[in-house]
Design a protein around this motif. Structure first.
Motif, PDB file in Angstrom:
ATOM      1  N   UNK A   1       0.820  -1.226   0.000  1.00 16.58           N
ATOM      2  CA  UNK A   1       0.000   0.000   0.000  1.00 16.58           C
ATOM      3  C   UNK A   1       0.850   1.270   0.000  1.00 16.58           C
ATOM      4  N   UNK A   2       2.152   1.136   0.149  1.00 15.69           N
ATOM      5  CA  UNK A   2       3.021   2.319   0.080  1.00 15.69           C
ATOM      6  C   UNK A   2       3.563   2.510  -1.342  1.00 15.69           C
ATOM      7  N   UNK A   3       3.359   1.524  -2.205  1.00 13.08           N
ATOM      8  CA  UNK A   3       3.953   1.567  -3.541  1.00 13.08           C
ATOM      9  C   UNK A   3       2.961   2.000  -4.611  1.00 13.08           C
TER      10      UNK A   3
ATOM     11  N   UNK B   1      -8.004  -0.121   3.262  1.00  8.41           N
ATOM     12  CA  UNK B   1      -8.446   1.189   2.750  1.00  8.41           C
ATOM     13  C   UNK B   1      -7.351   1.948   1.980  1.00  8.41           C
ATOM     14  N   UNK B   2      -6.068   1.872   2.390  1.00 10.14           N
ATOM     15  CA  UNK B   2      -5.043   2.604   1.623  1.00 10.14           C
ATOM     16  C   UNK B   2      -4.892   2.105   0.172  1.00 10.14           C
ATOM     17  N   UNK B   3      -5.381   0.904  -0.120  1.00  7.62           N
ATOM     18  CA  UNK B   3      -5.258   0.372  -1.489  1.00  7.62           C
ATOM     19  C   UNK B   3      -6.425   0.790  -2.383  1.00  7.62           C
ATOM     20  N   UNK B   4      -7.482   1.349  -1.774  1.00  8.18           N
ATOM     21  CA  UNK B   4      -8.724   1.625  -2.519  1.00  8.18           C
ATOM     22  C   UNK B   4      -8.789   3.092  -2.940  1.00  8.18           C
TER      23      UNK B   4
ATOM     24  N   UNK C   1      -0.880   9.846   4.287  1.00  4.44           N
ATOM     25  CA  UNK C   1       0.325   9.094   3.894  1.00  4.44           C
ATOM     26  C   UNK C   1       0.888   8.232   5.020  1.00  4.44           C
ATOM     27  N   UNK C   2       0.602   8.609   6.258  1.00  7.39           N
ATOM     28  CA  UNK C   2       1.202   7.839   7.372  1.00  7.39           C
ATOM     29  C   UNK C   2       0.571   6.449   7.565  1.00  7.39           C
ATOM     30  N   UNK C   3      -0.548   6.183   6.881  1.00 11.19           N
ATOM     31  CA  UNK C   3      -1.189   4.858   6.964  1.00 11.19           C
ATOM     32  C   UNK C   3      -1.045   4.114   5.660  1.00 11.19           C
ATOM     33  N   UNK C   4      -0.833   2.788   5.682  1.00 13.43           N
ATOM     34  CA  UNK C   4      -0.681   1.983   6.868  1.00 13.43           C
ATOM     35  C   UNK C   4       0.677   2.208   7.522  1.00 13.43           C
ATOM     36  N   UNK C   5       0.725   1.939   8.839  1.00  9.10           N
ATOM     37  CA  UNK C   5       1.997   2.065   9.551  1.00  9.10           C
ATOM     38  C   UNK C   5       2.896   0.873   9.202  1.00  9.10           C
ATOM     39  N   UNK C   6       4.060   0.821   9.804  1.00 13.39           N
ATOM     40  CA  UNK C   6       5.045  -0.228   9.467  1.00 13.39           C
ATOM     41  C   UNK C   6       4.453  -1.623   9.607  1.00 13.39           C
ATOM     42  N   UNK C   7       5.018  -2.581   8.837  1.00 13.22           N
ATOM     43  CA  UNK C   7       4.507  -3.962   8.852  1.00 13.22           C
ATOM     44  C   UNK C   7       4.428  -4.505  10.276  1.00 13.22           C
ATOM     45  N   UNK C   8       3.298  -5.032  10.623  1.00 14.45           N
ATOM     46  CA  UNK C   8       3.107  -5.634  11.942  1.00 14.45           C
ATOM     47  C   UNK C   8       2.479  -4.673  12.946  1.00 14.45           C
ATOM     48  N   UNK C   9       2.667  -3.354  12.734  1.00 12.98           N
ATOM     49  CA  UNK C   9       2.153  -2.382  13.718  1.00 12.98           C
ATOM     50  C   UNK C   9       0.613  -2.353  13.730  1.00 12.98           C
ATOM     51  N   UNK C  10      -0.052  -2.408  12.555  1.00  9.55           N
ATOM     52  CA  UNK C  10      -1.527  -2.382  12.607  1.00  9.55           C
ATOM     53  C   UNK C  10      -2.097  -3.484  13.497  1.00  9.55           C
ATOM     54  N   UNK C  11      -1.477  -4.670  13.452  1.00 10.01           N
ATOM     55  CA  UNK C  11      -2.002  -5.783  14.255  1.00 10.01           C
ATOM     56  C   UNK C  11      -1.605  -5.627  15.723  1.00 10.01           C
ATOM     57  N   UNK C  12      -0.372  -5.162  15.942  1.00  5.87           N
ATOM     58  CA  UNK C  12       0.123  -5.067  17.316  1.00  5.87           C
ATOM     59  C   UNK C  12      -0.568  -3.943  18.089  1.00  5.87           C
TER      60      UNK C  12
END
Ligand code: SAM
Length: 262
Positions: A143-145, A170-173, A248-259
């Motif tokens: 989603x950052x690319x 949501x960041x992909x849509x 732009x700050x979302x999604x956060x780093x890999x793993x952070x959304x779940x943690x």
């Protein structure tokens, strides 16, 4: 043991009957139905070697993977989307079923597990699917690319609770598009209430909690033509509309959304 063989054969025949009814209802041709059954057989065979899905029986794969995914089609048809992403697709569900059923739509499958993406690549090649691409990686990176905000619809099933899923999808849509998440939610919708903040921060708004089966007041198929609801993987479709661009700050780093869900 003998009794078990008999009941497995009956389960299989019943679920096959249900599959035929649902597939007919969503307008699949005989050759599309055959392709989906071939997909379920290939998954069943490959699964014993590579452990791609926890659903191991032939009738379970048809009920939980094929029929369950087909229930999304009436809702997707209303949007006539041309680009769909399936986030956390696993062995390819619901994405591969949608792609085979609606070859005019472009489908992107996303999963972070390499062997699952290898399975998609094998299916894409063996079935000659020209409308599917499979991307190996975490949704947080993808989603950052260049795929950011590029899809009409993101679908997802059994990936994460809604607070987390909102940040992954949501960041992909694109603005004006939708997230359609297949879920089993409790009657009080506690999971959805908890997700309000995350959905809003990522630019979305919760629109509907739809019953997967009756569609727009019309019975989707009659009850005896369905496997028992307990045999299906989801009973609701959660629809979120993308109303504003995702910061732009979302999604956060890999793993952070779940943690640390938003
Ligand atoms: N959607 C499939 C289904 O319903 O059969 C698979 C569900 S499985 C329980 C969840 C899948 O999501 C796993 O294959 C896992 O690798 C993938 N997944 C979880 N978090 C992810 C992330 N952040 N990015 C990409 N894939 C993820």
């Amino acid at each position: 043991f003998r009794q078990r063989i008999v009941s497995t054969a009956t389960d299989y025949e019943h679920v096959l009957h249900c599959f035929g009814k649902v597939a007919h209802r969503v307008g699949l041709s005989v050759s599309q139905q055959q392709s989906l059954l071939k997909l379920s057989e290939t998954l069943h065979r490959t699964n014993s070697l590579y452990n791609l899905t926890g659903i191991r029986t032939r009738h379970g794969i048809i009920a939980k993977h094929l029929i369950d995914a087909l229930t999304l089609l009436p809702f997707l048809d209303e949007q006539a989307p041309n680009r769909i992403v399936d986030v956390g697709t696993g062995a390819g569900f619901p994405g591969l079923v949608i792609a085979i059923s609606r070859p005019e739509w472009s489908m992107t499958l996303v999963d972070s597990v390499r062997k699952k993406v290898s399975f998609h690549e094998q299916i894409i090649s063996d079935f000659g699917l020209r409308n599917v691409q499979s991307v190996w990686g975490r949704a947080e990176h993808i989603a950052k690319g260049q795929l950011r905000e590029s899809f009409c619809i993101a679908v997802a099933r059994s990936v994460a609770e809604m607070r987390v899923l909102a940040e992954l999808t949501l960041p992909l849509v694109q603005v004006g598009g939708y997230v359609m998440a297949q879920k089993t939610v409790d009657a009080q919708h506690k999971e959805l209430i908890a997700a309000e903040n995350s959905i809003r921060l990522c630019g979305g708004q919760l629109l509907h909690v739809l019953d997967a089966w009756p569609s727009r007041g019309v019975e989707f198929v009659s009850a005896q033509d369905l496997p028992p609801l307990a045999d299906l993987a989801s009973n609701k479709i959660i629809v979120v509309k993308k109303e504003r661009r995702t910061p732009a700050k979302y999604p956060r780093r890999a793993g952070v959304p779940k943690k640390t869900p938003l």
